[in-house]
Scaffold this active site. Sequence first.
Site, mmCIF file in Angstrom:
data_model
loop_
_atom_site.group_PDB
_atom_site.id
_atom_site.type_symbol
_atom_site.label_atom_id
_atom_site.label_comp_id
_atom_site.label_asym_id
_atom_site.label_seq_id
_atom_site.Cartn_x
_atom_site.Cartn_y
_atom_site.Cartn_z
ATOM 1 N N ASP A 1 52.654 36.047 -2.629
ATOM 2 C CA ASP A 1 52.132 37.225 -3.318
ATOM 3 C C ASP A 1 53.151 38.337 -3.601
ATOM 4 O OD1 ASP A 1 50.191 38.839 -4.498
ATOM 5 O OD2 ASP A 1 49.601 39.746 -2.619
ATOM 6 N N CYS B 1 35.592 28.268 -17.721
ATOM 7 C CA CYS B 1 34.806 29.511 -17.795
ATOM 8 C C CYS B 1 33.785 29.471 -18.934
ATOM 9 C CB CYS B 1 35.732 30.711 -17.990
ATOM 10 S SG CYS B 1 36.672 31.160 -16.513
#
Length: 386
Positions: A141, A195
Amino acid sequence: MELNAEQLANLSKQIKQWGSEMGFSAVGISDIDLSEHEAELQAWLDKGYHGTMSFMANHGMMRARPAELHPGTLSVISVRLDYLPADAQFAKTLKNKDKAYISRYALGRDYHKVLRNKLKQFGKKIEQETELNIGFRPFVDSAPILERELANKAGIGWVGKHTLVLHKEAGSWFFLGELLINLPLPADKPIAAECGSCVACMTICPTQAIVEPYQVDARRCISYLTIELDGPIAEEFRKPMGNRIYGCDDCQLICPWNRYAPLTEEEDFSPRAQLKDQDLLTLFNWSEETFLDKTQGSPIRRIGYQKWLRNLSVGLGNADYNPAIVEAIRQKKAELEKSQAFSTMLDEHFNWSLTQQVEKAERAQAMTKQQQRLIRVIEKGLPRDA
């Protein structure tokens, strides 16, 4: 020693097996070519969507060039680590205005430490098992790398409209990590986006931070406002924040794919009692010493005490009227004014919260008077023997 194609293919299978044995929820492999994402990254930066996160722009296109981070990189091993705890009832906390909502990922131990340690062990495992002096470097990250795009290339999932990585069988409640490695391992196939026409995440966002599919304006995002932003939170975002004091999960809570998200087996991600389902007032009344003690080993600690109080004061301003809230803010203000911990930023947020509470008290009082008048009118209109 140079491995041939068959040996590299077998090694890839073994690497995935070792990763599974080490507790990773999924392991995938990709090449290092992210050139197709460079223009998109630059356009996002040009729009200023990164806000005050200067580190997003400081490294230029290095994010799309893994070999610049770790010279000699030929492949990237991406991993998934689930973090959804078994007792996750956070939607209930979100609905209670007196409770402090903390993003699910931040309720346990700092994932940077947990995942980075696992990745280092993973790299050493590969070296030990192969007896090869390979070069590797773990990232979690904080490094300038397009981890979501790499995870997509590695078959970990697709990037959803909210820009988080999704998987049919895992939802999005997981962390990502990367192991840059100096071996030309065969790459996995990306997963197609699923999606469809769904825009639930865009619709539910309290501050409308998802400005278009696959585009987030961080300057409007509650996670950015409560964690990354160092200054005052703009007034237009304070009421939409509600009781969210660290991060925001709305786009994940509404996502249909998260119905299938598995529970984590990682004990470090279990919610801490001192953070889970706590009253806003309880957390606001912590001293700085208590804050540092209770958040030790937590990602929350890095925002510092002032931002912690800033976020909580917004939550308290959004809570229902309570004289205890007014008293607590006044006491905290008086206490901090005598110390170096006070700032114009805190003063602004304390005053805003007090104003919100006083206005709610006045509205409640006006409503009570109106109700009393209505009762008298009704009573006067009733027959004497009613």
